[in-house]
Write a protein that holds these residues in place. Structure first.
Motif, PDB file in Angstrom:
ATOM      1  N   LEU A  38       0.834  -1.214   0.000  1.00  0.00           N
ATOM      2  CA  LEU A  38       0.000   0.000   0.000  1.00  0.00           C
ATOM      3  C   LEU A  38       0.862   1.256   0.000  1.00  0.00           C
ATOM      4  CD1 LEU A  38      -3.038  -0.637   2.380  1.00  0.00           C
ATOM      5  CD2 LEU A  38      -3.073  -0.221  -0.081  1.00  0.00           C
ATOM      6  N   ASP A  39       1.932   1.234   0.767  1.00  0.00           N
ATOM      7  CA  ASP A  39       2.848   2.377   0.773  1.00  0.00           C
ATOM      8  C   ASP A  39       3.417   2.616  -0.619  1.00  0.00           C
ATOM      9  OD1 ASP A  39       2.442   2.820   3.469  1.00  0.00           O
ATOM     10  OD2 ASP A  39       4.274   1.794   4.109  1.00  0.00           O
ATOM     11  N   LEU A  40       3.835   1.551  -1.293  1.00  0.00           N
ATOM     12  CA  LEU A  40       4.362   1.680  -2.659  1.00  0.00           C
ATOM     13  C   LEU A  40       3.296   2.237  -3.606  1.00  0.00           C
ATOM     14  CD1 LEU A  40       6.367  -1.649  -3.169  1.00  0.00           C
ATOM     15  CD2 LEU A  40       7.306   0.661  -3.023  1.00  0.00           C
ATOM     16  N   LEU A  41       2.075   1.725  -3.485  1.00  0.00           N
ATOM     17  CA  LEU A  41       0.993   2.147  -4.370  1.00  0.00           C
ATOM     18  C   LEU A  41       0.638   3.618  -4.172  1.00  0.00           C
ATOM     19  CD1 LEU A  41      -1.363  -0.944  -4.109  1.00  0.00           C
ATOM     20  CD2 LEU A  41      -0.188  -0.155  -6.172  1.00  0.00           C
ATOM     21  N   ARG A  42       0.659   4.059  -2.937  1.00  0.00           N
ATOM     22  CA  ARG A  42       0.239   5.431  -2.642  1.00  0.00           C
ATOM     23  C   ARG A  42       1.332   6.454  -2.909  1.00  0.00           C
ATOM     24  NH1 ARG A  42      -3.245   3.391   2.491  1.00  0.00           N
ATOM     25  NH2 ARG A  42      -5.136   2.953   1.300  1.00  0.00           N
ATOM     26  N   GLU A  43       2.585   6.015  -2.905  1.00  0.00           N
ATOM     27  CA  GLU A  43       3.699   6.945  -3.083  1.00  0.00           C
ATOM     28  C   GLU A  43       4.256   6.970  -4.497  1.00  0.00           C
ATOM     29  OE1 GLU A  43       6.652   5.829  -0.242  1.00  0.00           O
ATOM     30  OE2 GLU A  43       5.352   6.228   1.463  1.00  0.00           O
ATOM     31  N   GLY A  44       4.082   5.890  -5.238  1.00  0.00           N
ATOM     32  CA  GLY A  44       4.769   5.790  -6.523  1.00  0.00           C
ATOM     33  C   GLY A  44       3.846   5.603  -7.711  1.00  0.00           C
ATOM     34  N   GLU A  45       4.448   5.140  -8.775  1.00  0.00           N
ATOM     35  CA  GLU A  45       3.727   4.862 -10.019  1.00  0.00           C
ATOM     36  C   GLU A  45       2.716   3.745  -9.789  1.00  0.00           C
ATOM     37  OE1 GLU A  45       4.793   3.020 -14.428  1.00  0.00           O
ATOM     38  OE2 GLU A  45       6.408   3.577 -13.074  1.00  0.00           O
ATOM     39  N   LYS A  46       1.560   3.892 -10.379  1.00  0.00           N
ATOM     40  CA  LYS A  46       0.520   2.872 -10.255  1.00  0.00           C
ATOM     41  C   LYS A  46       0.829   1.731 -11.224  1.00  0.00           C
ATOM     42  CE  LYS A  46      -1.644   5.622  -7.457  1.00  0.00           C
ATOM     43  NZ  LYS A  46      -0.546   6.297  -6.809  1.00  0.00           N
ATOM     44  N   PRO A  47       0.806   0.491 -10.743  1.00  0.00           N
ATOM     45  CA  PRO A  47       1.089  -0.636 -11.628  1.00  0.00           C
ATOM     46  C   PRO A  47      -0.093  -0.953 -12.539  1.00  0.00           C
ATOM     47  CG  PRO A  47       0.510  -1.432  -9.455  1.00  0.00           C
ATOM     48  CD  PRO A  47       0.557   0.075  -9.369  1.00  0.00           C
ATOM     49  N   ALA A  48       0.196  -1.694 -13.595  1.00  0.00           N
ATOM     50  CA  ALA A  48      -0.850  -2.151 -14.505  1.00  0.00           C
ATOM     51  C   ALA A  48      -1.535  -3.397 -13.952  1.00  0.00           C
ATOM     52  CB  ALA A  48      -0.251  -2.454 -15.881  1.00  0.00           C
ATOM     53  N   LEU A  49      -0.903  -4.046 -12.946  1.00  0.00           N
ATOM     54  CA  LEU A  49      -1.411  -5.300 -12.391  1.00  0.00           C
ATOM     55  C   LEU A  49      -0.788  -5.539 -11.022  1.00  0.00           C
ATOM     56  CD1 LEU A  49      -2.922  -8.077 -12.963  1.00  0.00           C
ATOM     57  CD2 LEU A  49      -0.702  -8.899 -13.766  1.00  0.00           C
ATOM     58  N   ILE A  50      -1.576  -6.162 -10.131  1.00  0.00           N
ATOM     59  CA  ILE A  50      -1.072  -6.586  -8.822  1.00  0.00           C
ATOM     60  C   ILE A  50      -1.167  -8.104  -8.755  1.00  0.00           C
ATOM     61  CG2 ILE A  50      -1.467  -6.565  -6.326  1.00  0.00           C
ATOM     62  CD1 ILE A  50      -2.762  -3.755  -6.737  1.00  0.00           C
ATOM     63  N   LEU A  51      -0.042  -8.754  -8.439  1.00  0.00           N
ATOM     64  CA  LEU A  51       0.006 -10.198  -8.167  1.00  0.00           C
ATOM     65  C   LEU A  51       0.276 -10.343  -6.681  1.00  0.00           C
ATOM     66  CD1 LEU A  51       2.310 -11.418 -11.090  1.00  0.00           C
ATOM     67  CD2 LEU A  51      -0.181 -11.589 -10.948  1.00  0.00           C
ATOM     68  N   SER A  52      -0.670 -10.918  -5.940  1.00  0.00           N
ATOM     69  CA  SER A  52      -0.535 -10.947  -4.482  1.00  0.00           C
ATOM     70  C   SER A  52      -0.714 -12.342  -3.908  1.00  0.00           C
ATOM     71  CB  SER A  52      -1.574 -10.018  -3.855  1.00  0.00           C
ATOM     72  OG  SER A  52      -1.472 -10.021  -2.440  1.00  0.00           O
ATOM     73  N   ALA A 119      -3.616  -6.040 -20.838  1.00  0.00           N
ATOM     74  CA  ALA A 119      -4.186  -5.535 -22.100  1.00  0.00           C
ATOM     75  C   ALA A 119      -5.645  -5.102 -21.931  1.00  0.00           C
ATOM     76  CB  ALA A 119      -4.085  -6.606 -23.184  1.00  0.00           C
ATOM     77  N   ASP A 120      -6.428  -5.906 -21.208  1.00  0.00           N
ATOM     78  CA  ASP A 120      -7.882  -5.675 -21.135  1.00  0.00           C
ATOM     79  C   ASP A 120      -8.328  -4.921 -19.892  1.00  0.00           C
ATOM     80  OD1 ASP A 120      -7.891  -7.173 -23.443  1.00  0.00           O
ATOM     81  OD2 ASP A 120      -8.690  -8.984 -22.489  1.00  0.00           O
ATOM     82  N   GLY A 121      -7.520  -4.921 -18.824  1.00  0.00           N
ATOM     83  CA  GLY A 121      -7.935  -4.292 -17.578  1.00  0.00           C
ATOM     84  C   GLY A 121      -8.960  -5.131 -16.846  1.00  0.00           C
ATOM     85  N   ARG A 122      -9.554  -4.544 -15.867  1.00  0.00           N
ATOM     86  CA  ARG A 122     -10.581  -5.240 -15.062  1.00  0.00           C
ATOM     87  C   ARG A 122     -11.857  -5.400 -15.859  1.00  0.00           C
ATOM     88  NH1 ARG A 122     -12.307  -3.978  -9.550  1.00  0.00           N
ATOM     89  NH2 ARG A 122     -12.332  -6.218  -9.499  1.00  0.00           N
ATOM     90  N   GLN A 123     -12.468  -6.550 -15.731  1.00  0.00           N
ATOM     91  CA  GLN A 123     -13.782  -6.766 -16.313  1.00  0.00           C
ATOM     92  C   GLN A 123     -14.797  -6.237 -15.318  1.00  0.00           C
ATOM     93  OE1 GLN A 123     -14.179  -8.019 -19.481  1.00  0.00           O
ATOM     94  NE2 GLN A 123     -11.964  -7.782 -19.428  1.00  0.00           N
ATOM     95  N   GLN A 124     -15.600  -5.282 -15.736  1.00  0.00           N
ATOM     96  CA  GLN A 124     -16.570  -4.679 -14.826  1.00  0.00           C
ATOM     97  C   GLN A 124     -17.699  -5.653 -14.534  1.00  0.00           C
ATOM     98  OE1 GLN A 124     -16.066  -1.740 -13.283  1.00  0.00           O
ATOM     99  NE2 GLN A 124     -14.098  -1.812 -14.343  1.00  0.00           N
TER     100      GLN A 124
END
Length: 148
Positions: A38-52, A119-124
């Motif tokens: 969360l610290d990385l996400l809030r302070e830096g570049e937003k990723p295209a994908l999160i693998l957790s 490529a497609d992003g989140r499916q709504q």
């Protein structure tokens, strides 16, 4: 090059994922728990994908996923769980992920999934689908008494 965030407390697993993704042309950031991610996400570049991962110290994958989805600046990022934990257990804690992969993760399906989600992003999912999924989870464990 697209950025992928790996959230994994096992250093060896994170390093293998990093090497695989970098070999495919992705940039990679890594965190060892949800709070650090969360610290990385809030302070830096937003990723295209999160693998957790799901089972992690300090802030587990369910808490991390919930925090991501509640933050308007992050909610659009595709989120993939990779875990040896049963998907049923994961789903009871956090449902709004885009894919689930069982550990040990197979390389080719993982890379195919990463490519598709980037490529497609989140499916709504519409509100009715979310409501149906919630109701299905509630009813799944209910028992109806005989003779009624």
């Amino acid at each position: 090059m697209k950025l992928v965030l790996i959230v994994e407390d096992e250093y060896g697993n994170a390093e293998v994922l990093r090497l695989l993704l970098e070999a495919e042309g992705y940039r990679v950031a890594a965190a060892s728990n949800g709070l650090q991610a969360l610290d990385l996400l809030r302070e830096g570049e937003k990723p295209a994908l999160i693998l957790s991962d799901f089972m992690m110290p300090i802030m587990d994958g369910g808490e991390f996923g919930t925090a991501v989805r509640q933050d308007a600046a992050l909610a659009h990022i595709p989120f993939v769980f990779m875990s040896a934990t049963s998907e049923d257990v994961v789903r009871r804690i956090f449902q709004d992920y885009d894919a689930f992969m069982v550990k040990p993760v197979e390389i080719d399906p993982l890379l195919t999934l990463v490519k598709r989600l980037i490529a497609d992003g989140r499916q709504q999912r519409d509100d009715n689908a979310l409501a149906e999924e919630s109701m299905r989870q509630v009813l799944k464990d209910m028992r109806v008494p005989p003779g009624g």
